[in-house]
Design an enzyme around this catalytic site. Structure first.
Site, PDB file in Angstrom:
ATOM      1  N   ARG A 157      60.170 -36.858  30.979  1.00  0.00           N
ATOM      2  CA  ARG A 157      59.324 -35.673  30.872  1.00  0.00           C
ATOM      3  C   ARG A 157      59.416 -34.797  32.111  1.00  0.00           C
ATOM      4  NH1 ARG A 157      55.454 -38.058  27.050  1.00  0.00           N
ATOM      5  NH2 ARG A 157      54.094 -36.437  26.234  1.00  0.00           N
ATOM      6  N   ARG A 207      48.222 -30.141  27.999  1.00  0.00           N
ATOM      7  CA  ARG A 207      49.467 -30.871  27.716  1.00  0.00           C
ATOM      8  C   ARG A 207      50.581 -29.905  27.339  1.00  0.00           C
ATOM      9  NH1 ARG A 207      46.822 -34.303  23.532  1.00  0.00           N
ATOM     10  NH2 ARG A 207      48.890 -34.769  22.745  1.00  0.00           N
TER      11      ARG A 207
HETATM   12  P1  ADP Z   1      52.138 -36.167  23.198  1.00  0.00           P
HETATM   13  O1  ADP Z   1      53.606 -36.000  23.224  1.00  0.00           O
HETATM   14  O2  ADP Z   1      51.568 -36.029  21.831  1.00  0.00           O
HETATM   15  O3  ADP Z   1      51.433 -35.315  24.205  1.00  0.00           O
HETATM   16  P2  ADP Z   1      52.371 -38.981  24.092  1.00  0.00           P
HETATM   17  O4  ADP Z   1      51.810 -40.004  23.200  1.00  0.00           O
HETATM   18  O5  ADP Z   1      53.845 -38.885  24.186  1.00  0.00           O
HETATM   19  O6  ADP Z   1      51.712 -37.606  23.613  1.00  0.00           O
HETATM   20  O7  ADP Z   1      51.794 -39.154  25.583  1.00  0.00           O
HETATM   21  C1  ADP Z   1      50.416 -39.202  25.819  1.00  0.00           C
HETATM   22  C2  ADP Z   1      50.130 -39.139  27.315  1.00  0.00           C
HETATM   23  O8  ADP Z   1      50.758 -40.256  27.981  1.00  0.00           O
HETATM   24  C3  ADP Z   1      50.686 -37.924  28.046  1.00  0.00           C
HETATM   25  O9  ADP Z   1      49.839 -36.788  27.927  1.00  0.00           O
HETATM   26  C4  ADP Z   1      50.768 -38.456  29.487  1.00  0.00           C
HETATM   27  O10 ADP Z   1      49.510 -38.505  30.104  1.00  0.00           O
HETATM   28  C5  ADP Z   1      51.222 -39.887  29.275  1.00  0.00           C
HETATM   29  N1  ADP Z   1      52.709 -39.987  29.297  1.00  0.00           N
HETATM   30  C6  ADP Z   1      53.511 -40.345  28.264  1.00  0.00           C
HETATM   31  N2  ADP Z   1      54.807 -40.323  28.617  1.00  0.00           N
HETATM   32  C7  ADP Z   1      54.842 -39.930  29.915  1.00  0.00           C
HETATM   33  C8  ADP Z   1      55.885 -39.680  30.855  1.00  0.00           C
HETATM   34  N3  ADP Z   1      57.178 -39.830  30.529  1.00  0.00           N
HETATM   35  N4  ADP Z   1      55.537 -39.282  32.104  1.00  0.00           N
HETATM   36  C9  ADP Z   1      54.261 -39.111  32.454  1.00  0.00           C
HETATM   37  N5  ADP Z   1      53.230 -39.303  31.616  1.00  0.00           N
HETATM   38  C10 ADP Z   1      53.494 -39.709  30.352  1.00  0.00           C
END
Ligand code: ADP
Length: 191
Positions: free
Chosen positions: A88, A144
């Site tokens: 990300r 987000r």
């Molecule tokens: P979405 O893509 O629907 O926002 P996710 O389920 O992929 O939700 O992720 C939920 C939360 O988990 C994110 O908003 C973040 O806080 C955390 N998160 C997930 N993947 C990462 C990542 N690669 N780096 C940092 N935080 C992450």
């Protein structure tokens, strides 16, 4: 097969990830799901991650990188994996490059689901009712989306330059989107 699926929050990454991973017989690894499981089990990782997730912020790279490294070293990820929600940030891209290089393999493709922003907010608010995710409130969704635009969208250019990008229209029915993904990856979908 080593794949990444990307797209803004609510683009339907998790849904498509399951179908793609199943087709290739590889695990779909969702960092969001792993964090949520840790939160519900009350592990130290969960306690740490929850603070960030509830605010719509990214969990710090060191925490996330370590978690992904451990996960892809598990046996079931030997033949490959599909990452959903990682990388990300640009720092995570570099880290992942190192992890994959370390196994002597390479990344095969990066699928990006493109969607309409307004549609996404509605989808996420609906999901909030069904799944009760604590980060699916309107303010947190907007945060987000903002972070995605600032920190994650630039990754698309990086992967495009490497010739790995597979851009898919993520709007429409789930099945339709799946068909587009399979067509673009040049595979025959299972019925
Ligand atoms: P979405 O893509 O629907 O926002 P996710 O389920 O992929 O939700 O992720 C939920 C939360 O988990 C994110 O908003 C973040 O806080 C955390 N998160 C997930 N993947 C990462 C990542 N690669 N780096 C940092 N935080 C992450």
């Amino acid at each position: 097969m080593r794949l990444i699926i990307m797209g803004p929050p609510g683009a339907g990454k998790g849904t498509q990830a399951k179908f793609i991973a199943e087709h290739f017989g590889i695990p779909a690894i969702s960092t969001g799901d792993i964090f949520r499981r840790n939160v519900s089990e009350g592990t130290p990782l969960g306690v740490e991650a929850k603070r960030f997730m509830d605010a719509g912020e990214y969990v710090p790279d060191e925490v996330t990188n370590k978690m992904v490294r451990n996960r892809i070293e598990e046996d079931d990820a030997g033949p490959g994996f599909l990452l959903d929600g990682y990388p990300r940030t640009l720092a995570q891209v570099e880290e992942l490059d190192g992890m994959i290089r370390g196994t002597g393999h390479q990344l095969d493709a990066v699928v990006v689901l493109t969607v309409d922003q307004d549609e996404i907010v509605n989808r996420l608010l609906q999901r909030a009712q069904v799944e009760g995710r604590t980060d699916d409130t309107e303010d947190v969704i907007r945060r987000r989306q903002e972070l995605y635009t600032e920190q994650t969208e630039p990754l698309i250019g990086v992967y495009r330059d490497r010739g790995l990008l597979v851009e898919i229209d993520g709007m429409g029915e789930v099945d339709e989107v799946t068909r587009r993904v399979f067509k673009a990856l040049d595979v025959v979908p299972e019925s």
